[in-house]
Design an enzyme around this catalytic site. Structure first.
Site, mmCIF file in Angstrom:
data_model
loop_
_atom_site.group_PDB
_atom_site.id
_atom_site.type_symbol
_atom_site.label_atom_id
_atom_site.label_comp_id
_atom_site.label_asym_id
_atom_site.label_seq_id
_atom_site.Cartn_x
_atom_site.Cartn_y
_atom_site.Cartn_z
ATOM 1 N N THR A 121 47.420 -59.371 4.914
ATOM 2 C CA THR A 121 46.543 -60.417 4.421
ATOM 3 C C THR A 121 47.520 -61.644 4.749
ATOM 4 O O THR A 121 48.820 -61.742 4.615
ATOM 5 C CB THR A 121 46.731 -60.525 2.878
ATOM 6 O OG1 THR A 121 45.691 -59.560 2.276
ATOM 7 C CG2 THR A 121 45.940 -61.996 2.438
ATOM 8 N N GLU A 148 42.008 -56.070 4.740
ATOM 9 C CA GLU A 148 41.776 -55.088 3.931
ATOM 10 C C GLU A 148 41.280 -55.736 2.519
ATOM 11 O O GLU A 148 41.806 -56.472 1.990
ATOM 12 C CB GLU A 148 43.158 -54.367 3.766
ATOM 13 C CG GLU A 148 43.196 -53.100 2.851
ATOM 14 C CD GLU A 148 42.434 -52.115 3.683
ATOM 15 O OE1 GLU A 148 42.321 -51.535 4.956
ATOM 16 O OE2 GLU A 148 41.293 -52.027 2.943
ATOM 17 N N ASN A 205 39.353 -62.943 -2.475
ATOM 18 C CA ASN A 205 40.576 -62.731 -3.744
ATOM 19 C C ASN A 205 40.596 -64.013 -4.633
ATOM 20 O O ASN A 205 40.370 -63.956 -5.773
ATOM 21 C CB ASN A 205 42.093 -62.470 -3.295
ATOM 22 C CG ASN A 205 41.966 -60.892 -2.912
ATOM 23 O OD1 ASN A 205 41.216 -60.182 -3.142
ATOM 24 N ND2 ASN A 205 43.088 -60.519 -2.563
ATOM 25 N N GLY A 250 40.335 -60.742 -20.048
ATOM 26 C CA GLY A 250 41.642 -59.784 -20.247
ATOM 27 C C GLY A 250 42.927 -60.805 -20.244
ATOM 28 O O GLY A 250 42.592 -62.158 -20.502
ATOM 29 N N GLY A 254 46.516 -59.972 -12.366
ATOM 30 C CA GLY A 254 48.005 -59.557 -11.894
ATOM 31 C C GLY A 254 47.899 -58.667 -10.563
ATOM 32 O O GLY A 254 46.804 -58.712 -10.016
ATOM 33 N N CYS A 257 48.319 -58.772 -5.472
ATOM 34 C CA CYS A 257 47.755 -59.694 -4.428
ATOM 35 C C CYS A 257 47.023 -60.921 -5.148
ATOM 36 O O CYS A 257 47.051 -61.845 -4.532
ATOM 37 C CB CYS A 257 46.135 -58.720 -3.952
ATOM 38 S SG CYS A 257 46.771 -57.239 -3.376
ATOM 39 N N LYS A 260 49.744 -63.753 -5.420
ATOM 40 C CA LYS A 260 50.173 -64.272 -4.228
ATOM 41 C C LYS A 260 49.099 -64.951 -3.500
ATOM 42 O O LYS A 260 49.392 -66.085 -2.737
ATOM 43 C CB LYS A 260 50.604 -63.020 -3.708
ATOM 44 C CG LYS A 260 51.060 -63.038 -2.050
ATOM 45 C CD LYS A 260 51.373 -61.726 -1.654
ATOM 46 C CE LYS A 260 50.399 -60.588 -1.253
ATOM 47 N NZ LYS A 260 49.491 -60.879 -0.082
#
Ligand code: UGA
Length: 424
Positions: A121, A148, A205, A250, A254, A257, A260
């Site tokens: 990434t 990916e 993401n 939740g 975490g 990925c 960051k």
């Protein structure tokens, strides 16, 4: 096709074994001597469903070879896939030193016509920058972006059944070369320029992180107004424009990925002169979520944690993995420790070296004042709750994953506190 994969981490190892299973000849290079030794002796140093079998198959078939040297691995390769870490560096911006280092090392070692493929990434613009870097080093090798999307815990499944394959290149022949790796998979393919392909990864993401944070903050609001988040999100998710996935409240997101990549995208935006306030708010709300869960445990313990024993079920950042990097579960457990609690943790796979672990869920609750469910391992929902109640000193269960059935918990004589769920 003959390919080289540089880096045998989560992405590299799954990609290498996956490509071998699709019929390619794969040379996998790993710089860490002890990891390489483990691989060579038949070990798979990652807990990942189906990976042991896939690696063994590739090795037995002679399609997957291991190498300590990058130049040796790329000999004869048509595509060189870089699966290197891009950790958060200064100000959260992605640290590209591993990627740049390998590009420098291999610039003149590649076969003529071989291409670099960036699986790591990396911020939008990186492939273009690496192309210039190669040109300065005297190489005209193409740099193709091919992000990916594997999830830890289901990486092998995701490799073999991808939602989409994204290829960013300026040249049609470069797109075709990468696409031909997946001829045997039926999947959607997006071909675009390298910078847009790089952006797809960060956007995916960051969107998922924002969506999840929306669910988490909505759960907080449901709690305040007495609504049940589970029914609310069932109702919301049935709208086909929204869908039901990735909406489980939740303790925050975490793993290696989301934390960051969200930070890195803010850095990308800042560098481009754009203040990405929406994403900043997501990160703030996510940070707050961990503290909220810790405060819930504190309240459940009677307002203070000194001298209180808290059983924590789960330290992995999610179920299905042993990974504790940036794990909200272990972050919360550490917060409880720093608030004075005696924390005893149990996780079927994950280990946090800074926490006291025991070998079973029931052992963890022995004499506990509060039980915190922090990771959604299915085995936790099968534990005998009457036995939990018998072993605990207190009677409160904080379920930060809404995993347990509140009726069953209450039937066992325990008090249930979920996220965004009505009291009794
Ligand atoms: C994530 C992406 O999902 C992958 O597509 C991507 O390839 C990967 O990052 C990466 O960039 O390498 P992963 O980190 O394995 O994959 O984890 P996810 O399954 O996406 O979960 C991320 C976090 O969200 C976890 O902490 C998880 O517990 C949390 N989560 C997820 C929830 O709390 N609720 C949900 O409904 C879904």
């Amino acid at each position: 096709m003959q390919v080289a994969v540089i880096g045998a981490g989560y992405v590299g190892l799954v990609t290498a074994a996956g490509l071998a299973s699709l019929g390619h000849q794969v040379a996998l290079a790993e710089a860490d001597a002890s990891r390489l030794l483990a691989l060579e002796s038949g070990e798979v140093p990652i807990y990942e469903n189906g990976l042991v079998e896939l690696v063994k198959w590739g090795r037995d078939a002679g399609r997957l070879t291991y190498h300590a040297s990058n130049p040796e691995a790329v000999k004869g390769a048509e595509l060189v896939l870089l699966c290197l870490p891009t950790p958060a560096g200064v100000d959260g911006r992605a640290d590209l030193s591993y990627v740049r280092g390998v590009i420098d090392e291999l610039a003149l070692a590649l076969d003529p016509k071989a291409r670099f493929v960036i699986k790591s990434t990396v911020p939008p613009g990186t492939a273009v920058e690496l192309n210039k870097r190669l040109a300065n080093l005297g190489s005209d090798a193409a740099v193709i972006s091919h992000p990916e999307f594997l999830r830890e815990g289901s990486a092998v499944h995701d490799f073999l059944h991808p939602d989409r394959i994204v290829i960013g290149a300026h040249d049609e022949a470069d797109v075709k070369a990468v696409a031909s790796l997946y001829d045997s998979l039926a999947t959607e393919m997006i071909a675009t320029d390298p910078t847009s392909a790089e952006m797809v990864k960060y956007a995916s993401n960051s969107y998922l992180a924002a969506r999840l944070t929306f669910a988490n903050t909505l759960a907080n609001l449901c709690e305040a107004v007495g609504a049940d988040i589970v029914d609310v999100l069932d109702g919301v998710g049935l709208d086909h424009r929204i869908g039901p996935h990735f909406l489980k409240p939740g303790p925050g997101y975490g793993g290696s990925c989301f934390p960051k990549d969200t930070l890195a995208l803010i850095g990308v935006a800042e560098d481009a002169g754009y203040d990405f306030r929406l994403l900043k708010a997501v990160i703030d709300a996510d940070d707050e979520q961990r503290r909220r869960v810790a405060d819930k445990v504190k309240l459940a313990a009677g307002g203070g944690l000194r001298g209180r024993k808290v059983a924590v079920w789960g330290v992995a950042f999610k179920a299905g993995t042993d990974d504790v990097r940036e794990s909200p579960a272990s972050r919360i457990a550490r917060l409880l420790v720093s608030d004075g609690a005696d924390v005893v943790a149990y996780d079927p796979e994950g280990r946090d070296p800074d926490l006291r672990h025991v070998d079973s869920a029931l052992e963890a609750v022995e004499g506990a004042d509060v039980l915190l469910v922090a990771t959604e391992w299915p085995e936790f929902s099968r534990v005998d709750l009457t036995e939990v109640a018998r072993r605990m000193r207190g009677y409160r269960v904080v379920d930060a994953r809404n995993l347990l059935d509140p009726r069953l918990v209450r039937k066992a004589g325990l008090d249930y506190l979920g996220l965004g769920r009505p009291k009794a």
